[in-house]
Scaffold this motif. Sequence first.
Motif, PDB file in Angstrom:
ATOM      1  N   THR A  54      -4.101  -1.583   3.934  1.00  6.26           N
ATOM      2  CA  THR A  54      -2.910  -2.418   4.054  1.00  6.26           C
ATOM      3  C   THR A  54      -3.239  -3.767   4.674  1.00  6.26           C
ATOM      4  O   THR A  54      -3.861  -3.826   5.739  1.00  6.26           O
ATOM      5  N   ALA A 108       0.846  -1.193   0.000  1.00  5.63           N
ATOM      6  CA  ALA A 108       0.000   0.000   0.000  1.00  5.63           C
ATOM      7  C   ALA A 108       0.880   1.241   0.000  1.00  5.63           C
ATOM      8  O   ALA A 108       2.010   1.212   0.494  1.00  5.63           O
ATOM      9  N   THR A 121      -3.826  -8.309  -1.541  1.00  7.83           N
ATOM     10  CA  THR A 121      -4.259  -6.935  -1.799  1.00  7.83           C
ATOM     11  C   THR A 121      -5.510  -6.930  -2.670  1.00  7.83           C
ATOM     12  O   THR A 121      -5.903  -7.957  -3.216  1.00  7.83           O
TER      13      THR A 121
END
Length: 416
Positions: A359, A21, A178
């Motif tokens: 994150t 991130a 992610t």
Amino acid sequence: MIHVGDCLEVMRGMAENSVDAIVTDPPYGLEFMGKAWDAPWKGDIRQPDDANFRAGDRKHGLVRHGMGSSYGGNTLRNMQAFQDWCEAWARECLRVLKPGGYMLAFSGSRTYHRTAAGIENAGFEIRDQIMWLYGSGFPKSHNGPWGGTALKPAHEPVVMARKPLAGTVEANWTAHGTGALNIDACRVPVDDEQRAPQTGKGGIPARRDSQEARAAGAVVQPHELGRWPANLIHDGSDEVLAAFPDAKGQQARVTGAEPTANGFSGAVSFSGLIGRIASSEPRRDAGSAARFFYCAKPSKAEREEGLEAFASAPAGMVSNTSGQHMTRRDEEYQVAPRANHHPTVKPTDLMRYLCRLVTPAGGLVLDPFAGSGSTGRAAIAEGFRFVGIELDSEYAAIAEARCRAVQPGLSFGDVA
């Protein structure tokens, strides 16, 4: 690790798909306080028709695109140069981010469109805009009998962008960790709400997502962790709270299958609310509408934490989000010398919330414009790994010291 240097050069030395991130507060392109770091296009060509052009500029190699949007020169060309610069660093951010990785980038209200366009042109998907509201900014206005020239600053927009997914969100998350937002970790707490108790069958609390409970006729409670996070965050100041009206919470149950009007044609769709969560139970609470949004109160003490051994330096003005919230050049509003004299320090609670939102657990957060380390402090406090890049060696040293204050004994390696 905090690197000293130009973020473009430093990121070029980083492996692609290595960052989870990016949370950053880049220059806004306004030449804030005349600072060079907020005029990032200075390496470009200054034109003779710019207000700041001097004949000696060519001789000494001082060439640039002129001044920011607050000053003279060709504003259109200046701001295009700023947008091009945003695209350049965003391309490197895109390269080092894992597929589906998010970037949150603050911007100014006057130059947000340029920042967002540069990020989008680099290859990111613009997913949303988060609005950060604060209560005590001063208008930087020229006043006369004809009126004034500026509004009171009270918000900063944040670009929420995502690197394109590799497949579906689920496949991307499985492969890289992610692509999704950490909703439950960022719900808006409801501990202080006054609401009627809601129970399932036999008086036993029912889970929000329990299909069995619904089938048995239970009344499902709102999520115990709080409300779904919104794209608005406020600082809890009296001025901001006063702007919110009193409002009732949700009074009726939503199943997700209700018909909805098509906002473009006025036609009614009977296929349900597209993308709506499966159900939403009534809270039947009351109070200020500010309770619907996350509150990140700034702390003045956090600015100086860890800098006891640092000499104080004149701070000049500080930005609207630094805890002091000053933007005027008037002598009465000047800030006393301080160890952390960076002018744009974001509240740690705000940055913790943003890091937490995008994150994955144990992930690596990158800040290409580390400043005095607000993102680093936040990432470390949340248990994430952190890499920062800062052009100014003095600010980088302040950033490292502030990060160490969050986790004493933290091994950063050398500030390189």
